[in-house]
Design a protein around this motif. Structure first.
Motif, PDB file in Angstrom:
ATOM      1  N   TYR A  98     -54.807  37.852  52.536  1.00  0.00           N
ATOM      2  CA  TYR A  98     -54.914  37.404  53.935  1.00  0.00           C
ATOM      3  C   TYR A  98     -54.599  38.560  54.873  1.00  0.00           C
ATOM      4  O   TYR A  98     -55.316  38.813  55.846  1.00  0.00           O
ATOM      5  CB  TYR A  98     -53.954  36.235  54.174  1.00  0.00           C
ATOM      6  CG  TYR A  98     -53.839  35.852  55.634  1.00  0.00           C
ATOM      7  CD1 TYR A  98     -54.748  34.976  56.210  1.00  0.00           C
ATOM      8  CD2 TYR A  98     -52.837  36.388  56.445  1.00  0.00           C
ATOM      9  CE1 TYR A  98     -54.666  34.641  57.552  1.00  0.00           C
ATOM     10  CE2 TYR A  98     -52.744  36.065  57.778  1.00  0.00           C
ATOM     11  CZ  TYR A  98     -53.665  35.193  58.329  1.00  0.00           C
ATOM     12  OH  TYR A  98     -53.585  34.878  59.653  1.00  0.00           O
ATOM     13  N   ALA A  99     -53.513  39.272  54.566  1.00  0.00           N
ATOM     14  CA  ALA A  99     -53.056  40.333  55.459  1.00  0.00           C
ATOM     15  C   ALA A  99     -54.044  41.494  55.521  1.00  0.00           C
ATOM     16  O   ALA A  99     -54.224  42.098  56.569  1.00  0.00           O
ATOM     17  CB  ALA A  99     -51.676  40.832  55.018  1.00  0.00           C
ATOM     18  N   ILE A 100     -54.693  41.826  54.374  1.00  0.00           N
ATOM     19  CA  ILE A 100     -55.562  43.007  54.406  1.00  0.00           C
ATOM     20  C   ILE A 100     -57.023  42.675  54.707  1.00  0.00           C
ATOM     21  O   ILE A 100     -57.766  43.552  55.107  1.00  0.00           O
ATOM     22  CB  ILE A 100     -55.482  43.850  53.105  1.00  0.00           C
ATOM     23  CG1 ILE A 100     -55.894  43.021  51.889  1.00  0.00           C
ATOM     24  CG2 ILE A 100     -54.105  44.450  52.927  1.00  0.00           C
ATOM     25  CD1 ILE A 100     -56.155  43.867  50.668  1.00  0.00           C
ATOM     26  N   ILE A 101     -57.443  41.427  54.512  1.00  0.00           N
ATOM     27  CA  ILE A 101     -58.865  41.133  54.749  1.00  0.00           C
ATOM     28  C   ILE A 101     -59.072  40.081  55.831  1.00  0.00           C
ATOM     29  O   ILE A 101     -59.774  40.304  56.806  1.00  0.00           O
ATOM     30  CB  ILE A 101     -59.564  40.675  53.450  1.00  0.00           C
ATOM     31  CG1 ILE A 101     -59.443  41.768  52.393  1.00  0.00           C
ATOM     32  CG2 ILE A 101     -61.032  40.370  53.730  1.00  0.00           C
ATOM     33  CD1 ILE A 101     -60.081  41.416  51.088  1.00  0.00           C
ATOM     34  N   VAL A 102     -58.430  38.906  55.656  1.00  0.00           N
ATOM     35  CA  VAL A 102     -58.720  37.802  56.566  1.00  0.00           C
ATOM     36  C   VAL A 102     -58.229  38.109  57.980  1.00  0.00           C
ATOM     37  O   VAL A 102     -58.962  37.934  58.958  1.00  0.00           O
ATOM     38  CB  VAL A 102     -58.084  36.495  56.048  1.00  0.00           C
ATOM     39  CG1 VAL A 102     -58.326  35.364  57.023  1.00  0.00           C
ATOM     40  CG2 VAL A 102     -58.639  36.152  54.678  1.00  0.00           C
ATOM     41  N   PRO A 108     -57.508  41.076  59.569  1.00  0.00           N
ATOM     42  CA  PRO A 108     -58.312  42.069  60.310  1.00  0.00           C
ATOM     43  C   PRO A 108     -59.715  41.565  60.666  1.00  0.00           C
ATOM     44  O   PRO A 108     -60.228  41.860  61.744  1.00  0.00           O
ATOM     45  CB  PRO A 108     -58.395  43.250  59.345  1.00  0.00           C
ATOM     46  CG  PRO A 108     -57.248  43.089  58.429  1.00  0.00           C
ATOM     47  CD  PRO A 108     -57.028  41.619  58.300  1.00  0.00           C
ATOM     48  N   SER A 109     -60.356  40.809  59.733  1.00  0.00           N
ATOM     49  CA  SER A 109     -61.729  40.379  60.012  1.00  0.00           C
ATOM     50  C   SER A 109     -61.762  39.145  60.904  1.00  0.00           C
ATOM     51  O   SER A 109     -62.801  38.807  61.469  1.00  0.00           O
ATOM     52  CB  SER A 109     -62.475  40.097  58.704  1.00  0.00           C
ATOM     53  OG  SER A 109     -62.010  38.896  58.143  1.00  0.00           O
ATOM     54  N   ASP A 131     -69.492  35.377  53.511  1.00  0.00           N
ATOM     55  CA  ASP A 131     -68.766  35.691  54.723  1.00  0.00           C
ATOM     56  C   ASP A 131     -68.104  34.453  55.332  1.00  0.00           C
ATOM     57  O   ASP A 131     -67.451  34.540  56.358  1.00  0.00           O
ATOM     58  CB  ASP A 131     -69.736  36.333  55.732  1.00  0.00           C
ATOM     59  CG  ASP A 131     -68.995  37.211  56.718  1.00  0.00           C
ATOM     60  OD1 ASP A 131     -67.958  37.774  56.324  1.00  0.00           O
ATOM     61  OD2 ASP A 131     -69.445  37.320  57.874  1.00  0.00           O
ATOM     62  N   HIS A 132     -68.307  33.311  54.696  1.00  0.00           N
ATOM     63  CA  HIS A 132     -67.750  32.068  55.232  1.00  0.00           C
ATOM     64  C   HIS A 132     -66.824  31.412  54.212  1.00  0.00           C
ATOM     65  O   HIS A 132     -66.891  31.736  53.029  1.00  0.00           O
ATOM     66  CB  HIS A 132     -68.888  31.111  55.596  1.00  0.00           C
ATOM     67  CG  HIS A 132     -69.668  31.576  56.781  1.00  0.00           C
ATOM     68  ND1 HIS A 132     -70.805  32.335  56.657  1.00  0.00           N
ATOM     69  CD2 HIS A 132     -69.472  31.391  58.100  1.00  0.00           C
ATOM     70  CE1 HIS A 132     -71.279  32.607  57.860  1.00  0.00           C
ATOM     71  NE2 HIS A 132     -70.487  32.050  58.759  1.00  0.00           N
ATOM     72  N   SER A 158     -62.897  37.387  50.496  1.00  0.00           N
ATOM     73  CA  SER A 158     -61.451  37.597  50.474  1.00  0.00           C
ATOM     74  C   SER A 158     -60.811  36.795  49.338  1.00  0.00           C
ATOM     75  O   SER A 158     -59.864  37.271  48.697  1.00  0.00           O
ATOM     76  CB  SER A 158     -60.827  37.223  51.818  1.00  0.00           C
ATOM     77  OG  SER A 158     -61.043  35.861  52.099  1.00  0.00           O
ATOM     78  N   GLY A 159     -61.343  35.595  49.076  1.00  0.00           N
ATOM     79  CA  GLY A 159     -60.851  34.809  47.946  1.00  0.00           C
ATOM     80  C   GLY A 159     -61.126  35.510  46.630  1.00  0.00           C
ATOM     81  O   GLY A 159     -60.281  35.539  45.735  1.00  0.00           O
TER      82      GLY A 159
END
Lengths: 282, 333
Positions: A126-130, A132-133, A228-229, A140-141
């Motif tokens: 979550y911190a590195i992908i969700v 920021p995006s 992406d969703h 991300s999962g």
């Protein structure tokens, strides 16, 4: 009045009896859980489960098609990232760092990562992908699951490669084989079934993971294959449906649980059979 | 750039070989590439732990900074007034894990003893496999089974617990409350079942490597099986057994889904184990998607940081205890 000898025998008998009971206690839970998922799950499995998407709250019918497909996509991403990374890192440990201090440190850290709570891995993704995006997404999962898969693969690859006899390496080196060819053509091949077992066990481990998906892939009530969703997946659907008050959702959760457990047990059996064959050969 | 460097480094060696063909040079740089690629990937895996620490620290910093050390000792958790403290969840995590250990440690010891010393050869593998399969069942299925099957069943016993254990002076306080089935005690029991395979597997492995001469000498002196287990095997494997228990504890502390289903998810502390509570993992799992404000989310991530630090310490201790046994083995071999 019983003699000291008799008392020792009695104590022995009593404690060994407790040990047997403890074993029965352990196996009992396994049987109970498997029996429950079979009883409630198998009866809810039908064709619509694989052809229809998850139903709206309170409605009847529906299936888990989107969840199955979503789970497979997530597994696919995780394996595509995790398997090569894990195999390479494990190869480095076994082939290049077997006796180096740095190797021991990496092996130690990998073991910690192996046991780290999966919820923490999810928060990390979550911190590195969700974050920021700015939105939840299937990839991300997949990354979160890959991070759980990697240490499993690293460890088995490392262990399996170290089982390859040194004489095999020496023979290849004596013939002038370059090291990369020695690893890819000889030691990887000699331990292929072992490495595959590691990947299979890793897949078994991540295919039931739910906690890391709470903050990454989330869930999706509808059919979606977009990376992406947010994407539907079996474990999140089981979580959501089992917690719900609707009986249709609950029976679907049982059906999903049954299929998940069957899939994981099957993977474990295959992995065991692969290892068993290997051991017999050796 | 790396490749050209490799080629340069490789030059002297390549020069001594065949000068005309590009073979040896290409071969050596391929070696260089392979070695460094795998090393880089391995380093990446190793530093990911540090990455986790930094990422959680950064995300949780706002809450930690805002509440300071009171975040660790405050029992209030109020999303509306945005007042957050972690103590309820830290205590809940420790209590549920403690219950799990109280159940799992003796049971695992019994199982390991049975497999390594008592079971006939044909029974050894099936029982081992069955216990290991307990670890393969996903946590979400433990949770679902716990909520829909185990908790209603366990609820039948709670009036009895109320009447008998609840009436005891002192510890009676722990066992009073409505018989709901869900709560701290049920969560601890399910957690205990979940960590049995991890502890039992390590105990079994180390019991099996206890040198036979050691055991045989004790048997020759007329010791019973229990005496051998208690006075020879257990002392010999003590560090590894402790390591295994710590490893199980690490699992229990961070276990999420099963606990979320069963613990009851109350945001306050209660003396009774029959009352609902929360663990760090369960509150994060429950409230993360509801956390709309920045401070709320940051507080949840700070909780994650606390959980990570606790489990990291426990796991490092576990691995160090287990490594000591490895070294012992290495010396013997």
């Amino acid at each position: 009045m019983i003699s000291r000898y008799q008392r020792r025998k009695l104590v022995n008998l009593f404690n060994l009896g407790i040990a047997v009971l403890a074993t029965i206690f352990g196996v009992f839970w396994l049987i109970w859980i498997l029996w429950t998922t079979l009883r409630y799950g198998a009866s809810s499995v039908n064709w619509a489960l694989f052809t229809q998407d998850t139903p709206a709250p309170g409605s009847s019918g529906g299936g888990l098609r989107n969840a199955f497909v979503g789970s497979l996509i997530l597994l696919g991403i995780a394996v595509a990232i995790g398997a090569p990374v894990g195999v390479l890192a494990g190869t480095w440990l076994a082939e290049f760092a077997a006796r180096r201090k740095l190797g021991a440190v990496v092996r130690f850290l990998n073991d910690i990562l192996l046991s780290a709570p999966s919820i923490i891995i999810g928060l990390f993704a979550y911190a590195i992908i969700v974050d920021p995006s700015g939105h939840f997404s299937a990839y991300s999962g997949g990354v979160a699951l890959a991070l759980i898969l990697i240490p499993v693969v690293v460890r088995t690859t490392d262990e399996m490669l170290r089982l390859v006899p040194g004489s095999l390496r020496e023979a290849a080196i004596a013939l002038g084989t370059p090291y990369w060819k020695l690893v890819t053509r000889i030691t990887w091949r000699a331990s292929a079934s072992g490495i595959l077992t590691g990947v299979l066990l890793g897949i078994a481990r991540i295919s039931g993971e739910t906690a890391p998906l709470l903050f990454t892939a989330l869930n999706n009530q509808f059919w979606s294959t977009s990376l992406d969703h947010p994407i539907a997946n079996l474990s999140m659907v089981i979580f959501q449906f089992a917690m719900s008050p609707y009986s249709n959702w609950q029976s679907m959760a049982w059906a999903g649980a049954f299929i998940a457990v069957a899939f994981i047990l099957l993977l474990n059996l295959v992995a065991r059979a692969l290892l068993g064959r290997r051991n017999r050969k050796a | 750039m790396k490749v050209s460097e490799a080629a340069r480094d490789a030059q002297p060696i390549a020069a001594t070989a065949d000068k005309k063909s590009a073979g040896p040079r290409a071969r050596i740089s391929a070696d260089f590439l392979f070695r460094n690629l795998s090393a880089a990937v391995a380093m990446l895996v190793a530093i990911s732990l540090l990455g986790i620490l930094i990422a959680l620290w950064r995300e949780g910093w706002d809450a930690l900074h805002h509440f300071g050390w009171r975040f660790l000792v405050s029992t209030s958790w109020n999303p509306v007034s945005e007042h957050f403290g972690a103590l309820v969840f830290i205590v809940g995590t420790l209590i549920s894990s403690a219950i799990a250990l109280i159940i799992a440690v003796p049971v695992s010891f019994g199982i390991a003893l049975f497999i390594s010393e008592m079971a006939p050869r044909w029974l050894r593998n099936p029982v081992s496999a069955a216990i290991e399969l307990l670890a393969a069942i996903p946590s979400v299925i433990y949770g679902m089974w716990g909520l829909l099957v185990f908790a209603p069943w366990f609820g039948n016993f709670e009036p009895w617990i109320n009447d008998h254990l609840g009436a005891l002076p002192g510890i009676g306080l722990l066992f009073q409350g409505p018989p709901m089935g869900i709560g701290m005690l049920s969560a601890g029991i399910v957690l205990g079942i979940m960590i049995i395979p991890f502890i039992a597997a390590i105990m079994r492995d180390v019991f099996l490597i206890t040198p036979a001469p050691l055991k045989e000498s004790a048997y020759a002196m007329g010791a019973t099986k229990w005496e051998v287990a208690r006075k020879v095997i257990l002392p010999y494997t003590r560090t590894a057994v402790t390591g295994g228990i710590f490893l199980g504890l690490g699992r229990a502390l961070g276990e999420t889904m099963a606990v979320t289903f069963i613990i009851g998810n109350a945001d306050n502390l209660s003396a009774s184990l029959l009352m609902p509570g929360s663990s760090i993992a369960s509150v994060i799992a429950n409230e993360f998607t509801e956390a709309t404000t920045h401070l709320y989310k940051s507080a949840l991530l700070a909780l994650g940081l606390i959980l990570f630090v606790i489990t990291f310490i426990v796991l490092v201790l576990a691995k160090m205890l287990l490594l000591r046994l490895d070294r012992m083995e290495g010396r013997k071999a």
